[in-house]
Design a protein around this motif. Sequence first.
Motif, PDB file in Angstrom:
ATOM      1  N   MET A   1       0.821  -1.186   0.000  1.00 57.39           N
ATOM      2  CA  MET A   1       0.000   0.000   0.000  1.00 57.39           C
ATOM      3  C   MET A   1       0.870   1.258   0.000  1.00 57.39           C
ATOM      4  SD  MET A   1      -3.178   1.398   2.295  1.00 57.39           S
ATOM      5  CE  MET A   1      -3.985  -0.130   2.287  1.00 57.39           C
ATOM      6  N   TRP A   2       2.036   1.213   0.621  1.00 60.04           N
ATOM      7  CA  TRP A   2       2.881   2.407   0.662  1.00 60.04           C
ATOM      8  C   TRP A   2       3.219   2.877  -0.739  1.00 60.04           C
ATOM      9  CZ3 TRP A   2       7.426   2.366  -1.840  1.00 60.04           C
ATOM     10  CH2 TRP A   2       8.013   1.122  -2.105  1.00 60.04           C
ATOM     11  N   ARG A   3       3.421   1.920  -1.666  1.00 63.03           N
ATOM     12  CA  ARG A   3       3.790   2.288  -3.035  1.00 63.03           C
ATOM     13  C   ARG A   3       2.657   3.084  -3.683  1.00 63.03           C
ATOM     14  NH1 ARG A   3       5.440  -2.446  -4.984  1.00 63.03           N
ATOM     15  NH2 ARG A   3       7.560  -1.982  -4.400  1.00 63.03           N
ATOM     16  N   HIS A   4       1.415   2.630  -3.499  1.00 60.30           N
ATOM     17  CA  HIS A   4       0.274   3.340  -4.078  1.00 60.30           C
ATOM     18  C   HIS A   4       0.151   4.734  -3.461  1.00 60.30           C
ATOM     19  CE1 HIS A   4      -3.446   3.686  -6.289  1.00 60.30           C
ATOM     20  NE2 HIS A   4      -3.994   4.212  -5.207  1.00 60.30           N
ATOM     21  N   THR A   5       0.422   4.832  -2.171  1.00 57.95           N
ATOM     22  CA  THR A   5       0.347   6.123  -1.499  1.00 57.95           C
ATOM     23  C   THR A   5       1.338   7.103  -2.111  1.00 57.95           C
ATOM     24  OG1 THR A   5      -0.371   5.057   0.530  1.00 57.95           O
ATOM     25  CG2 THR A   5       0.522   7.269   0.740  1.00 57.95           C
ATOM     26  N   LEU A   6       2.554   6.644  -2.375  1.00 60.85           N
ATOM     27  CA  LEU A   6       3.559   7.534  -2.962  1.00 60.85           C
ATOM     28  C   LEU A   6       3.270   7.848  -4.423  1.00 60.85           C
ATOM     29  CD1 LEU A   6       6.901   6.240  -1.431  1.00 60.85           C
ATOM     30  CD2 LEU A   6       5.758   8.401  -0.997  1.00 60.85           C
ATOM     31  N   THR A   7       2.863   6.854  -5.206  1.00 58.90           N
ATOM     32  CA  THR A   7       2.630   7.117  -6.623  1.00 58.90           C
ATOM     33  C   THR A   7       1.401   7.986  -6.833  1.00 58.90           C
ATOM     34  OG1 THR A   7       1.416   5.046  -6.899  1.00 58.90           O
ATOM     35  CG2 THR A   7       3.772   5.009  -7.420  1.00 58.90           C
ATOM     36  N   GLY A   8       0.464   7.993  -5.900  1.00 59.25           N
ATOM     37  CA  GLY A   8      -0.722   8.822  -6.019  1.00 59.25           C
ATOM     38  C   GLY A   8      -0.511  10.253  -5.567  1.00 59.25           C
ATOM     39  N   ASP A  10       0.556  13.983  -5.450  1.00 57.69           N
ATOM     40  CA  ASP A  10       0.906  15.035  -6.392  1.00 57.69           C
ATOM     41  C   ASP A  10       1.299  16.286  -5.619  1.00 57.69           C
ATOM     42  OD1 ASP A  10      -1.569  15.896  -5.471  1.00 57.69           O
ATOM     43  OD2 ASP A  10      -2.328  16.435  -7.453  1.00 57.69           O
ATOM     44  N   GLU A  11       1.545  17.360  -6.333  1.00 57.18           N
ATOM     45  CA  GLU A  11       2.011  18.595  -5.707  1.00 57.18           C
ATOM     46  C   GLU A  11       0.998  19.132  -4.702  1.00 57.18           C
ATOM     47  OE1 GLU A  11       2.245  22.814  -5.102  1.00 57.18           O
ATOM     48  OE2 GLU A  11       0.837  21.972  -6.552  1.00 57.18           O
ATOM     49  N   LEU A  12      -0.297  19.012  -5.008  1.00 59.95           N
ATOM     50  CA  LEU A  12      -1.322  19.518  -4.083  1.00 59.95           C
ATOM     51  C   LEU A  12      -1.335  18.737  -2.768  1.00 59.95           C
ATOM     52  CD1 LEU A  12      -4.318  20.181  -6.501  1.00 59.95           C
ATOM     53  CD2 LEU A  12      -2.772  21.854  -5.463  1.00 59.95           C
ATOM     54  N   LEU A  13      -1.259  17.415  -2.832  1.00 60.10           N
ATOM     55  CA  LEU A  13      -1.208  16.613  -1.599  1.00 60.10           C
ATOM     56  C   LEU A  13       0.059  16.922  -0.812  1.00 60.10           C
ATOM     57  CD1 LEU A  13      -2.549  13.123  -2.709  1.00 60.10           C
ATOM     58  CD2 LEU A  13      -3.606  14.705  -1.107  1.00 60.10           C
ATOM     59  N   ALA A  14       1.166  17.016  -1.506  1.00 65.15           N
ATOM     60  CA  ALA A  14       2.426  17.319  -0.819  1.00 65.15           C
ATOM     61  C   ALA A  14       2.367  18.671  -0.125  1.00 65.15           C
ATOM     62  CB  ALA A  14       3.594  17.274  -1.805  1.00 65.15           C
ATOM     63  N   GLY A  20       5.056  18.237   2.439  1.00 63.89           N
ATOM     64  CA  GLY A  20       6.199  18.010   1.565  1.00 63.89           C
ATOM     65  C   GLY A  20       6.101  16.641   0.924  1.00 63.89           C
ATOM     66  N   PRO A  21       6.962  16.379  -0.051  1.00 65.71           N
ATOM     67  CA  PRO A  21       6.929  15.092  -0.743  1.00 65.71           C
ATOM     68  C   PRO A  21       7.181  13.922   0.214  1.00 65.71           C
ATOM     69  CG  PRO A  21       8.331  16.651  -1.911  1.00 65.71           C
ATOM     70  CD  PRO A  21       7.973  17.274  -0.587  1.00 65.71           C
ATOM     71  N   GLY A  22       6.449  12.844  -0.012  1.00 69.72           N
ATOM     72  CA  GLY A  22       6.601  11.662   0.823  1.00 69.72           C
ATOM     73  C   GLY A  22       7.783  10.800   0.397  1.00 69.72           C
ATOM     74  N   THR A  23       8.206   9.958   1.313  1.00 71.61           N
ATOM     75  CA  THR A  23       9.236   8.961   1.045  1.00 71.61           C
ATOM     76  C   THR A  23       8.701   7.605   1.491  1.00 71.61           C
ATOM     77  OG1 THR A  23      10.243   9.133   3.235  1.00 71.61           O
ATOM     78  CG2 THR A  23      11.080  10.638   1.522  1.00 71.61           C
ATOM     79  N   ARG A  24       9.297   6.544   0.982  1.00 70.34           N
ATOM     80  CA  ARG A  24       8.878   5.207   1.402  1.00 70.34           C
ATOM     81  C   ARG A  24       8.997   5.063   2.913  1.00 70.34           C
ATOM     82  NH1 ARG A  24      10.878  -0.782  -0.562  1.00 70.34           N
ATOM     83  NH2 ARG A  24       9.856  -1.864   1.151  1.00 70.34           N
ATOM     84  N   GLU A  25      10.107   5.492   3.465  1.00 69.42           N
ATOM     85  CA  GLU A  25      10.336   5.378   4.901  1.00 69.42           C
ATOM     86  C   GLU A  25       9.300   6.170   5.694  1.00 69.42           C
ATOM     87  OE1 GLU A  25      12.748   6.335   2.665  1.00 69.42           O
ATOM     88  OE2 GLU A  25      13.670   4.335   2.532  1.00 69.42           O
ATOM     89  N   TYR A  30       4.436   6.268   9.019  1.00 71.28           N
ATOM     90  CA  TYR A  30       3.088   6.787   9.250  1.00 71.28           C
ATOM     91  C   TYR A  30       2.096   5.632   9.384  1.00 71.28           C
ATOM     92  CZ  TYR A  30      -1.261   9.323   8.737  1.00 71.28           C
ATOM     93  OH  TYR A  30      -2.529   9.814   8.937  1.00 71.28           O
ATOM     94  N   PHE A  31       2.191   4.629   8.531  1.00 69.13           N
ATOM     95  CA  PHE A  31       1.304   3.457   8.634  1.00 69.13           C
ATOM     96  C   PHE A  31       1.462   2.772   9.985  1.00 69.13           C
ATOM     97  CE2 PHE A  31       0.697   2.364   3.841  1.00 69.13           C
ATOM     98  CZ  PHE A  31      -0.018   3.525   3.658  1.00 69.13           C
TER      99      PHE A  31
END
Length: 156
Positions: A1-8, A10-14, A20-25, A30-31
């Motif tokens: 699920m983390w991958r979908h969270t990062l790929t989804g 965009d600039e507005l969410l960040a 700011g932009p998310g990272t896998r870590e 957060y999960f």
Amino acid sequence: MWRHTLTGEDELLARYLNGGPGTREGVEAYFRHCREQWAIAGPLRAFGIRAGADKTLAGTIDLRFEGEGLTSGQVNVAYGLYPSWRGHGLATRAVVLVSQYAASESWQEAVIQVNPDNSASAAVAQRAGFAPSKQTQSQDGTRLDWYVRDLRIDPQ
């Protein structure tokens, strides 16, 4: 699920939701935090917003029972949708549902804090029955418009 969270993301969410932009870590941490909060009945309740026949993760919504500027009985609502899911009423529906949940947990008032530049989020708040309340400035200097809804009145 983390991958979908990062790929989804965009600039507005960040900018408006994640700070700011998310990272896998960061997403994995957060999960873990969200699972822990549910397990210990902590001050955070995080939910996924799922849509479509395959129940795709379309975004997130959370309730925070503690936070800067909140008074006793108030809960903060924060939400974000991935770009392809915006404009379909999902955020409004999710806000209504978490408001019902918060009311069932005896919270009295829900608050949505919106950056004045984020007119789409303000529109979600108003469609979900929240009314403009006040304007504040957070500790980091961000100006926020508050939208408030009395949960003691049927939250739809």
